[in-house]
Design an enzyme around this catalytic site. Structure first.
Site, PDB file in Angstrom:
ATOM      1  N   ARG A 116      51.702  40.435  50.838  1.00  0.00           N
ATOM      2  CA  ARG A 116      51.982  40.950  49.490  1.00  0.00           C
ATOM      3  C   ARG A 116      51.813  39.888  48.397  1.00  0.00           C
ATOM      4  NH1 ARG A 116      55.988  43.693  52.598  1.00  0.00           N
ATOM      5  NH2 ARG A 116      55.511  45.918  52.748  1.00  0.00           N
ATOM      6  N   LYS A 152      41.107  38.655  37.961  1.00  0.00           N
ATOM      7  CA  LYS A 152      40.456  39.833  38.532  1.00  0.00           C
ATOM      8  C   LYS A 152      39.915  39.475  39.908  1.00  0.00           C
ATOM      9  CE  LYS A 152      38.824  42.671  34.675  1.00  0.00           C
ATOM     10  NZ  LYS A 152      37.608  43.247  34.045  1.00  0.00           N
ATOM     11  N   GLU A 161      26.509  34.998  31.261  1.00  0.00           N
ATOM     12  CA  GLU A 161      27.918  35.180  30.903  1.00  0.00           C
ATOM     13  C   GLU A 161      28.322  34.253  29.754  1.00  0.00           C
ATOM     14  OE1 GLU A 161      30.107  37.332  31.792  1.00  0.00           O
ATOM     15  OE2 GLU A 161      29.575  38.156  33.746  1.00  0.00           O
ATOM     16  N   LYS A 196      37.986  33.301  26.990  1.00  0.00           N
ATOM     17  CA  LYS A 196      38.484  34.250  27.983  1.00  0.00           C
ATOM     18  C   LYS A 196      39.990  34.119  28.141  1.00  0.00           C
ATOM     19  CE  LYS A 196      37.823  36.414  32.386  1.00  0.00           C
ATOM     20  NZ  LYS A 196      36.955  36.619  33.565  1.00  0.00           N
ATOM     21  N   GLU A 237      43.566  44.586  31.029  1.00  0.00           N
ATOM     22  CA  GLU A 237      42.459  45.304  30.404  1.00  0.00           C
ATOM     23  C   GLU A 237      42.863  46.668  29.843  1.00  0.00           C
ATOM     24  OE1 GLU A 237      38.106  46.686  31.820  1.00  0.00           O
ATOM     25  OE2 GLU A 237      38.574  44.613  32.318  1.00  0.00           O
ATOM     26  N   ARG A 275      40.830  42.950  26.365  1.00  0.00           N
ATOM     27  CA  ARG A 275      40.094  42.372  27.492  1.00  0.00           C
ATOM     28  C   ARG A 275      38.823  43.155  27.803  1.00  0.00           C
ATOM     29  NH1 ARG A 275      42.450  39.734  33.113  1.00  0.00           N
ATOM     30  NH2 ARG A 275      40.414  39.165  33.938  1.00  0.00           N
ATOM     31  N   ASN A 315      33.613  42.948  28.810  1.00  0.00           N
ATOM     32  CA  ASN A 315      32.632  43.747  29.537  1.00  0.00           C
ATOM     33  C   ASN A 315      31.343  43.973  28.745  1.00  0.00           C
ATOM     34  OD1 ASN A 315      34.249  44.222  31.887  1.00  0.00           O
ATOM     35  ND2 ASN A 315      35.461  45.660  30.679  1.00  0.00           N
ATOM     36  N   HIS A 330      28.147  44.770  30.540  1.00  0.00           N
ATOM     37  CA  HIS A 330      28.435  45.113  31.932  1.00  0.00           C
ATOM     38  C   HIS A 330      28.241  46.587  32.259  1.00  0.00           C
ATOM     39  CE1 HIS A 330      30.036  41.088  31.868  1.00  0.00           C
ATOM     40  NE2 HIS A 330      30.361  41.145  33.143  1.00  0.00           N
ATOM     41  N   HIS A 356      26.076  46.623  35.389  1.00  0.00           N
ATOM     42  CA  HIS A 356      26.567  47.084  36.685  1.00  0.00           C
ATOM     43  C   HIS A 356      25.728  48.243  37.217  1.00  0.00           C
ATOM     44  CE1 HIS A 356      30.916  45.317  36.432  1.00  0.00           C
ATOM     45  NE2 HIS A 356      30.007  44.407  36.687  1.00  0.00           N
ATOM     46  N   HIS A 409      23.876  39.001  39.149  1.00  0.00           N
ATOM     47  CA  HIS A 409      24.878  39.578  38.249  1.00  0.00           C
ATOM     48  C   HIS A 409      24.669  39.137  36.798  1.00  0.00           C
ATOM     49  CE1 HIS A 409      28.624  41.034  36.610  1.00  0.00           C
ATOM     50  NE2 HIS A 409      28.932  39.809  36.223  1.00  0.00           N
TER      51      HIS A 409
END
Length: 366
Positions: free
Chosen positions: A122, A144, A186, A228, A238, A242, A246, A249, A253, A267
């Protein structure tokens, strides 16, 4: 030369150290985090061959024992089978909640190992040691973590902040030029979404970055990470600001999915093409000037990067199919695609008010 960016999350604050020589000196920075003089490291086979020995020597020089596991390199490693391999190996190593797991690698390893750390017992602590430019400026910071699904990229995961990030820019010297430029996609994104002065700086300093200028690389990583970190502190999970991260993206993606997460499109290349398309979409909607998408593409071309669909090797699905792939993105809310668009360079915002027909036209024209 060492720069520090503090990610000031209440109860989960940590530092991002950016500089040279951090691989060999990792023990100095990791030792204060340890309850016992032992860490476990997960890397990929390519990175391990280049850097694992130096990391282990540095840790052992500080009296820290180190067990290591290496996984296959590549985006396909962000999968259920490799996640299970990580978790089972960590349990074999009797990793406890007070221990530290080190993710040594690029974004794939950082995301995968971070997710394994998030779900093991956990939640166990982990340290990010990003070895690619993309990971240093983006995926290693902000918590993330996750893996890919047949439905899309990063759809399975958790928010799990690292305890420390060590970004050694010396390691960028071992990257192939294409991999470095993928990460640069990026870096450019940060200037485009919220810092026009940074984008202008990149227009001047980008060639020096690519050529290996250490000071320029440290500054580019620092400014990207600071931007960031500021956004993550305001919006860790997000729900608002945040989502600006993206930019590029939603298109990117979908293109990665269309190319099978393969070497056809890395990427950061997808992000770069996606940023150019997001600015093109913004211009067609009358949100920014017609010159802005041209300026974005001009800089990407000057850096030798992909700028449109025609630059991607092989056949792609048609516009309607690409739009359907975009619908699988995590940024869909109540069935509505959310786009990060721009009023100009350095002035991005999030909206769902985008006509599908205009998106299709941008995809058709590439």
């Amino acid at each position: 030369m060492l720069e520090t960016v503090h990610v000031d999350l209440p109860g989960r604050a940590y530092d991002v150290l950016i500089g040279t020589g951090l691989l060999g000196d990792a023990g100095t920075h990791i030792a204060p985090l340890l309850k016992r003089a032992r860490v476990v490291v997960i890397s990929d086979e390519t990175v391990a061959g280049l850097h694992l020995g130096a990391l282990q020597d540095g840790l052992r020089g500080h009296g820290i024992d180190c067990a290591a596991m290496s996984l296959p390199a590549g985006e396909a490693t962000k999968s259920w089978p490799h996640l299970m391999s990580c978790v089972d190996w960590l349990l074999d190593q009797k990793v406890e909640r007070g221990d530290i797991v080190v993710a040594l690698g690029g974004g794939v390893i950082g995301d995968l190992v971070g997710f394994a750390a998030a779900i093991l017992r956990r939640g166990v602590r982990f340290v990010q040691m990003p070895t690619s430019l993309l990971a240093q400026v983006d995926s290693s910071v902000g918590g993330k973590t996750g893996i890919n699904s047949r439905h899309g990229k990063n759809l399975i995961g958790a928010f799990h902040q690292p305890s420390l990030v060590l970004a050694d820019v010396d390691l960028l010297g071992t990257l192939q030029p294409r991999d470095f430029l993928s990460g640069y996609g990026e870096v450019v994104k940060y200037g485009l979404l919220g810092d026009a002065a940074f984008f202008e700086w990149l227009e001047g300093q980008g060639p020096a970055l690519a050529a290996g200028d250490v000071r320029a690389r440290i500054e580019a990583v620092r400014r990207s990470v600071q931007m960031k970190a500021d956004i993550v502190v305001r919006d860790e999970t997000e729900q608002g600001d945040r989502a600006l991260l993206n930019l590029g993206h939603t298109f990117g993606h979908a293109l990665e999915s269309a190319t099978g997460y393969s070497s056809r499109l890395l990427h950061g290349e997808g992000v770069a093409v996606g940023c150019a398309m997001a600015f093109e979409l913004s211009a067609r909607l009358g949100l920014c000037s017609q010159e802005d998408p041209s300026r974005v593409r001009a800089h990407l071309r000057d850096m030798g990067m992909k700028t449109n669909l025609a630059d991607i090797d092989g056949a792609l699905p048609g516009p309607q199919a690409l739009l359907a792939l975009m619908g699988q993105d995590k940024k869909v809310v109540d069935g509505q695609l959310r786009f990060v668009l721009a009023r100009g360079i350095g002035d991005a915002f999030v909206t769902s008010d985008v006509p599908a027909q205009t998106v299709l036209e941008v995809l058709r024209d590439g």
